[in-house]
Design an enzyme around this catalytic site. Sequence first.
Site, PDB file in Angstrom:
ATOM      1  N   HIS A 108      58.825  54.934 -16.012  1.00 57.66           N
ATOM      2  CA  HIS A 108      57.891  54.838 -17.139  1.00 57.66           C
ATOM      3  C   HIS A 108      57.754  56.180 -17.814  1.00 57.66           C
ATOM      4  CE1 HIS A 108      55.673  55.670 -13.404  1.00 57.66           C
ATOM      5  NE2 HIS A 108      54.902  56.452 -14.141  1.00 57.66           N
ATOM      6  N   HIS A 110      55.084  58.445 -20.050  1.00 56.70           N
ATOM      7  CA  HIS A 110      53.691  58.614 -20.480  1.00 56.70           C
ATOM      8  C   HIS A 110      53.699  59.201 -21.887  1.00 56.70           C
ATOM      9  CE1 HIS A 110      51.819  58.421 -16.347  1.00 56.70           C
ATOM     10  NE2 HIS A 110      53.021  58.833 -15.986  1.00 56.70           N
TER      11      HIS A 110
HETATM   12  P1  5GP Z   1      53.144  58.221 -12.311  1.00 51.54           P
HETATM   13  O1  5GP Z   1      52.336  59.192 -11.491  1.00 51.54           O
HETATM   14  O2  5GP Z   1      53.892  57.256 -11.451  1.00 51.54           O
HETATM   15  O3  5GP Z   1      54.011  58.931 -13.335  1.00 51.54           O
HETATM   16  O4  5GP Z   1      52.090  57.425 -13.176  1.00 51.54           O
HETATM   17  C1  5GP Z   1      51.719  56.105 -12.913  1.00 51.54           C
HETATM   18  C2  5GP Z   1      50.681  55.732 -13.945  1.00 51.54           C
HETATM   19  O5  5GP Z   1      50.491  54.330 -13.887  1.00 51.54           O
HETATM   20  C3  5GP Z   1      49.309  56.379 -13.712  1.00 51.54           C
HETATM   21  O6  5GP Z   1      48.947  57.148 -14.849  1.00 51.54           O
HETATM   22  C4  5GP Z   1      48.384  55.192 -13.482  1.00 51.54           C
HETATM   23  O7  5GP Z   1      47.101  55.369 -14.070  1.00 51.54           O
HETATM   24  C5  5GP Z   1      49.135  54.045 -14.126  1.00 51.54           C
HETATM   25  N1  5GP Z   1      48.882  52.746 -13.522  1.00 51.54           N
HETATM   26  C6  5GP Z   1      48.938  52.441 -12.199  1.00 51.54           C
HETATM   27  N2  5GP Z   1      48.658  51.127 -12.011  1.00 51.54           N
HETATM   28  C7  5GP Z   1      48.413  50.596 -13.240  1.00 51.54           C
HETATM   29  C8  5GP Z   1      48.070  49.284 -13.691  1.00 51.54           C
HETATM   30  O8  5GP Z   1      47.919  48.325 -12.926  1.00 51.54           O
HETATM   31  N3  5GP Z   1      47.909  49.113 -15.028  1.00 51.54           N
HETATM   32  C9  5GP Z   1      48.074  50.152 -15.917  1.00 51.54           C
HETATM   33  N4  5GP Z   1      47.879  49.874 -17.213  1.00 51.54           N
HETATM   34  N5  5GP Z   1      48.411  51.398 -15.525  1.00 51.54           N
HETATM   35  C10 5GP Z   1      48.572  51.629 -14.202  1.00 51.54           C
END
Ligand code: 5GP
Length: 155
Positions: A108, A110
């Site tokens: 993903h 951001h």
């Molecule tokens: P990472 O640390 O993996 O780059 O970021 C994962 C992101 O996914 C985090 O910013 C977290 O808030 C978001 N996230 C985790 N679970 C969910 C969810 O169920 N729905 C949404 N909309 N975002 C999520």
Amino acid sequence: MSNLTPGTPDPSCIFCKIIAGQIPCHKLYENEHVLAFLDVGPLSPGHTLIIPKGHYKTVDVMPEETAAAIGLCLPKLSRAILKATGSTDWNLLQNNGEPAGQEVLHAHFHLIPRVKGTDLREPIKGNGLPKRAWPAVEIDHVTAGKLAEQISSLL
Ligand code: 5GP
Ligand code: ZN
């Protein structure tokens, strides 16, 4: 560690469940390859996640077409998010693998709108030197729902 063929849904993956409609999200945009929705733990209003519809853990295992589809939607998506949030600046952040800070193991991007005076480099842990922080807040679903509608209408 999943043994699934890259690109096929992982039933244990939260983002695959969002893609399948099993978990709700504030959707901003989708096409054949890509889904964009608001992060549930935003660093700022309009903090968006852009994900491939196929389950790929990291960018390095994505087909080129999938990575290209994500890149293609960035200009129009960022313009709509900036307009709706009143931001002029934004970060595109992306973590690949757990040691790199990836928590959800479905690739993903951001997209984080920024306003003057906010800084992700907060002084943390002691010596006062700026270190990377992730000052997330809990999403306000009512405000987020309205914002998602506004952004979608600009696309
Ligand atoms: P990472 O640390 O993996 O780059 O970021 C994962 C992101 O996914 C985090 O910013 C977290 O808030 C978001 N996230 C985790 N679970 C969910 C969810 O169920 N729905 C949404 N909309 N975002 C999520
Ligand atoms: Zn997934």
